[in-house]
Design an enzyme around this catalytic site. Sequence first.
Site, PDB file in Angstrom:
ATOM      1  N   HIS A 235       0.789  -1.062  -0.110  1.00 51.30           N
ATOM      2  CA  HIS A 235       0.084  -0.001  -0.261  1.00 51.30           C
ATOM      3  C   HIS A 235       0.815   1.362  -0.028  1.00 51.30           C
ATOM      4  CE1 HIS A 235      -3.244   2.607  -0.018  1.00 51.30           C
ATOM      5  NE2 HIS A 235      -2.767   3.200   0.913  1.00 51.30           N
ATOM      6  N   TYR A 239       1.559   4.984  -2.726  1.00 50.82           N
ATOM      7  CA  TYR A 239       2.032   6.266  -2.342  1.00 50.82           C
ATOM      8  C   TYR A 239       3.301   6.936  -2.564  1.00 50.82           C
ATOM      9  CZ  TYR A 239      -2.498   7.303  -0.728  1.00 50.82           C
ATOM     10  OH  TYR A 239      -4.033   7.798  -1.053  1.00 50.82           O
ATOM     11  N   HIS A 386      -8.862  -0.203 -12.204  1.00 53.11           N
ATOM     12  CA  HIS A 386      -8.587   0.691 -11.377  1.00 53.11           C
ATOM     13  C   HIS A 386      -7.064   1.172 -11.380  1.00 53.11           C
ATOM     14  CE1 HIS A 386      -8.460   3.016  -7.464  1.00 53.11           C
ATOM     15  NE2 HIS A 386      -7.451   2.001  -7.144  1.00 53.11           N
ATOM     16  N   PHE A 387      -6.192   0.265 -11.275  1.00 56.81           N
ATOM     17  CA  PHE A 387      -4.897   0.764 -11.121  1.00 56.81           C
ATOM     18  C   PHE A 387      -4.061   1.476 -12.577  1.00 56.81           C
ATOM     19  CE2 PHE A 387      -4.010  -3.799 -10.752  1.00 56.81           C
ATOM     20  CZ  PHE A 387      -3.233  -4.286 -11.699  1.00 56.81           C
ATOM     21  N   HIS A 388      -4.916   1.021 -13.616  1.00 55.14           N
ATOM     22  CA  HIS A 388      -4.398   1.719 -14.855  1.00 55.14           C
ATOM     23  C   HIS A 388      -4.806   3.076 -14.790  1.00 55.14           C
ATOM     24  CE1 HIS A 388      -3.163  -2.389 -16.134  1.00 55.14           C
ATOM     25  NE2 HIS A 388      -2.370  -1.755 -16.941  1.00 55.14           N
ATOM     26  N   ARG A 451      -9.211 -11.155 -12.956  1.00 54.68           N
ATOM     27  CA  ARG A 451      -7.821 -10.606 -13.430  1.00 54.68           C
ATOM     28  C   ARG A 451      -6.775 -11.764 -13.519  1.00 54.68           C
ATOM     29  NH1 ARG A 451      -4.810  -7.691  -8.526  1.00 54.68           N
ATOM     30  NH2 ARG A 451      -3.189  -7.574 -10.009  1.00 54.68           N
ATOM     31  N   ARG A 452      -5.549 -11.854 -14.078  1.00 59.59           N
ATOM     32  CA  ARG A 452      -4.588 -12.583 -14.115  1.00 59.59           C
ATOM     33  C   ARG A 452      -4.714 -13.938 -14.590  1.00 59.59           C
ATOM     34  NH1 ARG A 452      -1.526 -11.561  -8.423  1.00 59.59           N
ATOM     35  NH2 ARG A 452       0.122  -9.818  -9.203  1.00 59.59           N
TER      36      ARG A 452
HETATM   37  C1  HEM Z   1       1.051   0.046 -22.984  1.00 60.53           C
HETATM   38  C2  HEM Z   1       0.064   0.478 -22.301  1.00 60.53           C
HETATM   39  C3  HEM Z   1      -0.331  -0.638 -21.361  1.00 60.53           C
HETATM   40  C4  HEM Z   1      -1.307  -1.940 -21.448  1.00 60.53           C
HETATM   41  C5  HEM Z   1      -1.563  -2.167 -22.987  1.00 60.53           C
HETATM   42  C6  HEM Z   1      -1.609  -2.500 -20.407  1.00 60.53           C
HETATM   43  C7  HEM Z   1      -2.214  -3.793 -20.336  1.00 60.53           C
HETATM   44  C8  HEM Z   1      -2.117  -4.654 -19.199  1.00 60.53           C
HETATM   45  C9  HEM Z   1      -2.954  -5.777 -19.238  1.00 60.53           C
HETATM   46  C10 HEM Z   1      -3.846  -6.285 -20.162  1.00 60.53           C
HETATM   47  C11 HEM Z   1      -2.956  -6.216 -17.862  1.00 60.53           C
HETATM   48  C12 HEM Z   1      -3.460  -7.619 -17.337  1.00 60.53           C
HETATM   49  C13 HEM Z   1      -4.836  -7.759 -17.063  1.00 60.53           C
HETATM   50  C14 HEM Z   1      -4.908  -9.194 -16.475  1.00 60.53           C
HETATM   51  O1  HEM Z   1      -5.015 -10.128 -17.557  1.00 60.53           O
HETATM   52  O2  HEM Z   1      -4.844  -9.385 -15.451  1.00 60.53           O
HETATM   53  C15 HEM Z   1      -2.057  -5.268 -17.056  1.00 60.53           C
HETATM   54  C16 HEM Z   1      -1.726  -5.428 -15.676  1.00 60.53           C
HETATM   55  C17 HEM Z   1      -1.024  -4.732 -15.112  1.00 60.53           C
HETATM   56  N1  HEM Z   1      -0.374  -3.512 -15.434  1.00 60.53           N
HETATM   57 FE1  HEM Z   1      -0.543  -2.573 -17.424  1.00 60.53          FE
HETATM   58  N2  HEM Z   1      -0.983  -1.772 -19.520  1.00 60.53           N
HETATM   59  C18 HEM Z   1      -0.373  -0.606 -19.880  1.00 60.53           C
HETATM   60  C19 HEM Z   1       0.378   0.263 -18.866  1.00 60.53           C
HETATM   61  C20 HEM Z   1       0.719   0.063 -17.652  1.00 60.53           C
HETATM   62  C21 HEM Z   1       1.267   1.239 -16.960  1.00 60.53           C
HETATM   63  C22 HEM Z   1       1.797   2.461 -17.387  1.00 60.53           C
HETATM   64  C23 HEM Z   1       1.580   0.426 -15.644  1.00 60.53           C
HETATM   65  C24 HEM Z   1       2.074   1.109 -14.472  1.00 60.53           C
HETATM   66  C25 HEM Z   1       2.875   2.190 -14.471  1.00 60.53           C
HETATM   67  C26 HEM Z   1       0.960  -0.760 -15.548  1.00 60.53           C
HETATM   68  C27 HEM Z   1       0.970  -1.490 -14.331  1.00 60.53           C
HETATM   69  C28 HEM Z   1       0.186  -2.802 -14.552  1.00 60.53           C
HETATM   70  C29 HEM Z   1       0.482  -3.697 -13.622  1.00 60.53           C
HETATM   71  C30 HEM Z   1       0.816  -3.432 -12.032  1.00 60.53           C
HETATM   72  C31 HEM Z   1      -0.428  -4.878 -13.673  1.00 60.53           C
HETATM   73  C32 HEM Z   1      -0.765  -6.195 -12.880  1.00 60.53           C
HETATM   74  C33 HEM Z   1       0.122  -7.294 -13.211  1.00 60.53           C
HETATM   75  C34 HEM Z   1      -0.294  -8.481 -12.389  1.00 60.53           C
HETATM   76  O3  HEM Z   1      -1.568  -8.609 -12.190  1.00 60.53           O
HETATM   77  O4  HEM Z   1       0.434  -9.149 -11.912  1.00 60.53           O
HETATM   78  N3  HEM Z   1       0.379  -0.966 -16.912  1.00 60.53           N
HETATM   79  N4  HEM Z   1      -1.751  -4.151 -18.069  1.00 60.53           N
HETATM   80 CU   LIG Z   2      -3.808  -0.009  -0.753  1.00 57.72          CU
END
Ligand code: HEM
Ligand SMILES: [Cu+2]
Length: 561
Positions: A235, A239, A386-388, A451-452
Amino acid sequence: MNDVSSKLKQWEMERGVPVPSIGAKEARLAYGHVLVSILAVLIGALAGLMQTLIRTGVIPEIFGYYQLLTAHGIMLGIVFTTMFIIGLLYALLAKSFGRFESFPTRVAWLGFWTMIIGAVMITVMILANKGTVLYTFYAPLMADPLFYVGLVLFVVGTWFSSFAMFRMYADYKRDNPGVHPPLPAYMSIMTMLLWVIATLGVAATILFQLLPLSLGWKDTVGIELSRTLFWYFGHPLVYFWLMPAYIVWYTVVPKVIGGKIFSDALARMAFLLFLLFSFPVGFHHQLTEPGIEPFWKFVQVILTFLVVIPSFMTAFSLFATFELRGRALGAKGLFGWVKKMPYGDVRFLAPFVGMLFFIPAGAGGIINASHQLNAMVHNTLWVTGHFHITVGTAVALTFFGTAYWLVPVLRGRTLTKAMNKLGLIQAGTWAFGMAIMSYAMHISGLNGNPRRTGPATYFSDALTREWIPYHVMMAIGGTILFISVLIFVYSMFNLSFLAPKGEEEFPLAETEEAAMDTPRYFENWKLWITVTFVLIAFAYTVPIWHLIESAPPGARGWVLW
Ligand code: HEM
Ligand SMILES: [Cu+2]
């Protein structure tokens, strides 16, 4: 001069003044970090794109879905953010303090190289498919020991960086007794302090649980304890991402629009509250987990909602700045300022769009943290949506907008009209792509889409087929986002090597004359660190004691890929 204005003058003098420009050595240090962060964005975005295309079935599974998801999470959530933040903070400290002494500079470079070695080890392990444990590396998933050693090195590297920054601050205080460090410096130190206290938790689980398990020194691991230590870190991590974006919102954006900081004291107090309220709240990520008494979840959820206070303080002072500036330009009414802002300036537009995204994102956060609603959205794509829009847009877009002036400043070049225009296009495509992708994630998450989850046999079921249009939307949004990243990387290359040489402005605003005094006790670090640890002890001692005292049988390590 009357009494009040002479008093104000005195307060003004007690606030340190930033130096006109930053030195070459300091610039090189900051630029090194920023450069690595840009590389991480490129790799991370490529992994993100491939992974949506695989899950949607557009391209075959060249790399495993989970392998790509790990690469994406680590590259963007950890390497990009941390490297950009540390680079930005060095730049802010150099601007605030002037030259760094040689000892902290050497420690800073030591930190840089330690992080690089760590990041390379992690990357190699992910590519070799020996670290497919996602960026949260939850037990009992078990990666190769070298993956964990890479993580440890990365974290230790950031500790060197933090130490270097604390030392720079101490040097400044020694040379300028009684002076408040300039606002961006105070905020930077607060951010690194939060980081150091937060990483103690993740270091503990890696060093005492995961690494020994992976080396075969231990047969089993306590899952719940490991997750608790992870979220004690996880968490405040958010921040750590947000605070540097807030630094830009509080201190840079007002300058770009030609206004002033609404209140120095209010900004410092908000940061202090972020430190205090970031720690005793990790259980809001573990609401569905057994093994933690509901009472302690309740306590931590209540504490979670306290963060609303500094968040609203931030929103209030930002919009106050906009309104004051708007009125100075002749705007009338509460929202007259909307027409007066410099939307053609990427240094304003990108962070501003980030702020707008943060409004629904904050509301989504309140939903996630509420126990009953969390049961609905937990582990669905809603959370990913949410986190995107939080870290992926509010923070990332602010960092992009910052890079358009920071990179030329650090490279002794200028932000040209053409690059500014490209920046506007980039910010626009990012906002558009993210709106599509995160909308689809939120809605299909509400419809139960987990997710995942890689391609699975049950995806041909009638119920899950309803998610397909949303996956198509995600793939379209993701493709637009990837194009935005390519534009960003090209702009940064141009601003680093091709743009005309010259002196680009380092925009830092001054405080509104009528603002209040900055109290001295904001810098009473002993007091605030003590209060932070008291809050941590209150929220965590009993539940962690329970987890150890009545620990369930441990789990053996698993390699599922
Ligand atoms: C090109 C831009 C991006 C695309 C296409 C993208 C797409 C995705 C997708 C499809 C997922 C996985 C969803 C799932 O199946 O659970 C994901 C997970 C994630 N994304 Fe992105 N995202 C982008 C940019 C970003 C940015 C800028 C950040 C952070 C600064 C970010 C952080 C994360 C994180 C932390 C996860 C979780 C991974 C996990 O569940 O282990 N993404 N993203
Ligand atoms: Cu939190």
